[in-house]
Enzyme design. Sequence first.
Site, PDB file in Angstrom:
ATOM      1  N   ALA A 130      -4.012  -9.554   7.181  1.00  0.00           N
ATOM      2  CA  ALA A 130      -5.283  -8.949   7.552  1.00  0.00           C
ATOM      3  C   ALA A 130      -5.578  -7.797   6.597  1.00  0.00           C
ATOM      4  O   ALA A 130      -4.723  -7.432   5.791  1.00  0.00           O
ATOM      5  CB  ALA A 130      -5.212  -8.416   8.983  1.00  0.00           C
TER       6      ALA A 130
ATOM      7  N   GLU B 266      -8.590  -5.132  -1.684  1.00  0.00           N
ATOM      8  CA  GLU B 266      -7.305  -4.512  -2.031  1.00  0.00           C
ATOM      9  C   GLU B 266      -6.423  -5.564  -2.717  1.00  0.00           C
ATOM     10  O   GLU B 266      -6.377  -6.700  -2.238  1.00  0.00           O
ATOM     11  CB  GLU B 266      -6.595  -4.003  -0.783  1.00  0.00           C
ATOM     12  CG  GLU B 266      -5.346  -3.203  -1.140  1.00  0.00           C
ATOM     13  CD  GLU B 266      -4.656  -2.594   0.091  1.00  0.00           C
ATOM     14  OE1 GLU B 266      -5.108  -2.808   1.222  1.00  0.00           O
ATOM     15  OE2 GLU B 266      -3.655  -1.913  -0.120  1.00  0.00           O
TER      16      GLU B 266
ATOM     17  N   GLU C 193      -3.694  -2.821  11.574  1.00  0.00           N
ATOM     18  CA  GLU C 193      -4.958  -2.587  10.846  1.00  0.00           C
ATOM     19  C   GLU C 193      -5.735  -1.443  11.497  1.00  0.00           C
ATOM     20  O   GLU C 193      -6.344  -0.629  10.811  1.00  0.00           O
ATOM     21  CB  GLU C 193      -5.809  -3.857  10.785  1.00  0.00           C
ATOM     22  CG  GLU C 193      -5.107  -5.089  10.208  1.00  0.00           C
ATOM     23  CD  GLU C 193      -4.386  -4.858   8.903  1.00  0.00           C
ATOM     24  OE1 GLU C 193      -4.819  -4.002   8.110  1.00  0.00           O
ATOM     25  OE2 GLU C 193      -3.351  -5.528   8.679  1.00  0.00           O
TER      26      GLU C 193
ATOM     27  N   ASN D 171     -10.311  -2.891   6.021  1.00  0.00           N
ATOM     28  CA  ASN D 171     -11.599  -2.354   5.559  1.00  0.00           C
ATOM     29  C   ASN D 171     -12.247  -1.472   6.622  1.00  0.00           C
ATOM     30  O   ASN D 171     -12.272  -1.819   7.796  1.00  0.00           O
ATOM     31  CB  ASN D 171     -12.554  -3.506   5.254  1.00  0.00           C
ATOM     32  CG  ASN D 171     -11.888  -4.629   4.505  1.00  0.00           C
ATOM     33  OD1 ASN D 171     -11.389  -4.419   3.426  1.00  0.00           O
ATOM     34  ND2 ASN D 171     -11.830  -5.796   5.111  1.00  0.00           N
TER      35      ASN D 171
HETATM   36  N1  B3K Z   1      -3.578  -3.519   3.145  1.00  0.00           N
HETATM   37  C1  B3K Z   1      -3.576  -4.948   3.322  1.00  0.00           C
HETATM   38  C2  B3K Z   1      -2.801  -5.688   2.283  1.00  0.00           C
HETATM   39  C3  B3K Z   1      -3.524  -5.946   1.039  1.00  0.00           C
HETATM   40  C4  B3K Z   1      -2.711  -6.853   0.137  1.00  0.00           C
HETATM   41  C5  B3K Z   1      -3.296  -6.991  -1.213  1.00  0.00           C
HETATM   42  N2  B3K Z   1      -2.605  -7.984  -2.014  1.00  0.00           N
HETATM   43  C6  B3K Z   1      -3.101  -5.335   4.668  1.00  0.00           C
HETATM   44  C7  B3K Z   1      -2.220  -4.371   5.360  1.00  0.00           C
HETATM   45  O1  B3K Z   1      -1.157  -4.027   4.917  1.00  0.00           O
HETATM   46  O2  B3K Z   1      -2.615  -3.911   6.372  1.00  0.00           O
HETATM   47 ZN    ZN Z   2      -1.031  -2.275   6.056  1.00  0.00          ZN
END
Ligand code: B3K
Ligand code: ZN
Length: 889
Positions: free
Chosen positions: A274, A133, A310, A277
């Site tokens: 974090a 991401e 997460e 995935n």
């Molecule tokens: N979704 C990821 C963040 C990704 C950042 C990319 N530069 C972590 C989170 O917000 O849970």
């Molecule tokens: Zn997030």
Amino acid sequence: MNQQENVAPNRDVQVHYRSDYKAYPFDINSVSLSFELDPDATIVSSILDIKRKADAENNEPLCLDGVDLELLTIEINGKGLTEDEYRFVEDGLEIHNVPDAFELKTRVKISPETNTSLEGLYLSSGKYCTQCEAEGFRKITFYPDRPDVMSQFTVRIEASKSDFPHLLSNGNRVDYGKLEKGKHFAVWEDPFKKPSYLFALCAGDYDLLTDSFQTMSGREVRLEIYVDKGKLDQCHHAMASLKKAMKWDEEVFGLEYDLDIYMIVAVGDFNMGAMENKGLNIFNTKYVLASQDTATDTDFIDVEGVIGHEYFHNWTGNRVTCRDWFQLSLKEGLTVFRDQEFTADQTDHGVKRIEDVKVIRSHQFAEDAGPMAHPIRPDSYIEMNNFYTVTVYNKGAEVIRMYQTLLGRDGFKRGLDVYFERHDGQAVTCEDFVRAMEDANHYDLEQFRRWYSQAGTPEVHIRSYYDAEKRQLSLNLKQTCPETPGQKAKAPFHIPLKLGLLDSAGANIPLKPLLTGEGDTPVEGDIVHLKQAEQTVIFDDVPEGTIPSLLRGFSAPVKLDYNYSLNELIFLFAHDTDSFNRWQAGQELFSHVIFGLCEQLASGKTLNFNESVIKAVKNILDDPDLDGQFKSLALTIPGVNTLIEEVDSVNIDHLTEARHYLKQRLAEELELDWLLHYQTNHQTGEFEQSKEAVSKRALSGTCLSYLMTLEKDAVYQLALQQLDDANNMTDASTALKLIMHSEYDDKLAVAEDFYQKWQNEDLVVNKWLLIMATDPADETIDRIESLLDHPSFELKNPNKVRSLIGGFTSANPTQFHRADGRGYQYLARQIKSLYAVNPQTAARLTGAFNRWRKFDEKRQLMMREQLEEILQMPELSKDVYEIASKALK
Ligand code: B3K
Ligand code: ZN
């Protein structure tokens, strides 16, 4: 539209617009990936099962993203393509005249070892990991790397068995075995369709902690946490947090985990906290590892919060994901809100609310008022990674919280149920979310939608008039919102304003709103719906001397302007039944005093402030009914970054001096009180992690911090003693920080001892670096310059950069804003060394210059010069370019 916009002289960049969205013309039914891992020559083979969508034009080419890939072979339906059958375009590949259904096979070579951007596939301490991401998957293979292309992934990994005994990817492991030449393989299948940004792979030799969780429907889920060798004893808190989070989501939102295994891998080199995935979260070690010796109470809470965050993404992000990156707040705002509620339930609602609002006030308000201001659903970006912001995340969470305020907890849950029923397995938009809330509750959110489209912090100006004869209190409410880049005039927001009225004994009186005709303010319970630019609300049966307590619980992310007198603030600080507003009154009181002192400094007067403030502070300190953590927050003077946002332009020297003066005076006047409370709260016996013990540590730390401003030898000895005796990192790091930031003669020797003791614990070393970087003394600049070559520092590691450089710029205002400009030069030099190595981290650092216009002319000029120089750098990354050029615009 897809225009090229000239953002700054001499450079064309591609700007991406929300309004340009077009659905991808193909479905990718399945993806089969195979990795032959090698540090500088990993071979990635990919087989995509592709079908043109029924409604797509039949001449649409197949466009795939791909960055830093060496294409080895490319085939369609088993037949190799000649070079004139495909074409490389910027950051990708195009194939014209493809059939309606076909299999595309590619093989590419990539080099994880030289990938220092920490995006795509890279190595961290000799182990492979990924970060996809927002757009990192395109650094792994050619693929439509966009969140609305969802597919089923099968992943085969091959590597040396002795060096990489664990081979992990998303979903379930369906096959594994030995290969020739000491190699082995594993095959993973993820039964859930997902976008490429949720792909993950890890390979290495880890220590592993396992456990299990039984879901509410009785399924057993295997839980696994993978960490560097020797760190197993620091994983138990993370595991306990994961189980709590899984249970909490079932109990509060009825959401159950959906795979048979949930894995977390902790890595030392990671650009953020974090990553969620599917089935294989990858974490910064900072948010996994925690033990009494190495982690503070705050670290423990943060680990729990990020593990929760997460995990909660599995539903809000993974099962329902974003259509395009402009919708990021759809998953992030909602998931931050969920993790905030989770933490509040595990700790203390009042304290948690204050902590969260502090982030909004110190960081988000600054972003909203600066050159990078954007709505929670941005309209354009140059580099998406620059939009993982406090606005999208934290203001986004405030917007979600407002739904709960407007619709009630049950209504909010009803809305979420409809959202999941409608969109499970889909990639959707913020608009879909609003509609689910609307439809589930038959509630009109038309005006509320402006929170998604308008940037800037709304200001609510309230004036009150009391009619003694009628015993009526009228509140005149006005809302405005400042201009932000690209957005001049703003339409009124729907602002839920929670309030109470306190009689002179501090009791809440019943709210009796009067309806006096058309245009009346609707009041529901204790919520005033402020929807117009100006409204008046009248309350009946109000005794004389009643004081309004406004914006309780920070019910909307706005700046409140109400002319409280000093006495009213003192009254609310002592009596407000809303703990958030009680804290708020204290903060306002402090800032009132500080800006008063600033005026005295400007006019050369002797410094002085109303003595009743001292009494108000003492009352909080002595109140036996208040929790220690609340006291600690209430007694902490607002930070410089928060204070800066309260004024249009700032004299930073006066501001820091005034703040210090207030703290020192409070320390002197209440010396014995601070000492008494330090002694009663400081714990020397066995370590405890209970709420009470945490509260005591927080309050004793605050007391010691006041005492240290007295610069007395006896107090230095107290802090040294605390450091020596500490059996936990909270007490140890608090003491070290206070000593290091004081005038104590031998402070460097103390810091060196600490470093020697902890040099093998990276996360503790990072705390040490931060403490070194935030010392307000003049020598700090030389010290942090030489620390760049110290064994504890590594420019390629984002945690180190955040401590030594980020810490300096964000938490050492005195030295960052040095009058000689050396603070600015230091930052600019680091940005210049970093942008090619790690563009994302370099861009974050660049943001420290965003507020340059707030400072005096000399400093403005110096900051501007640094920004201009950065913009002249050869092959400047678009990440840094976007921040620096917008700052100067
Ligand atoms: N979704 C990821 C963040 C990704 C950042 C990319 N530069 C972590 C989170 O917000 O849970
Ligand atoms: Zn997030």
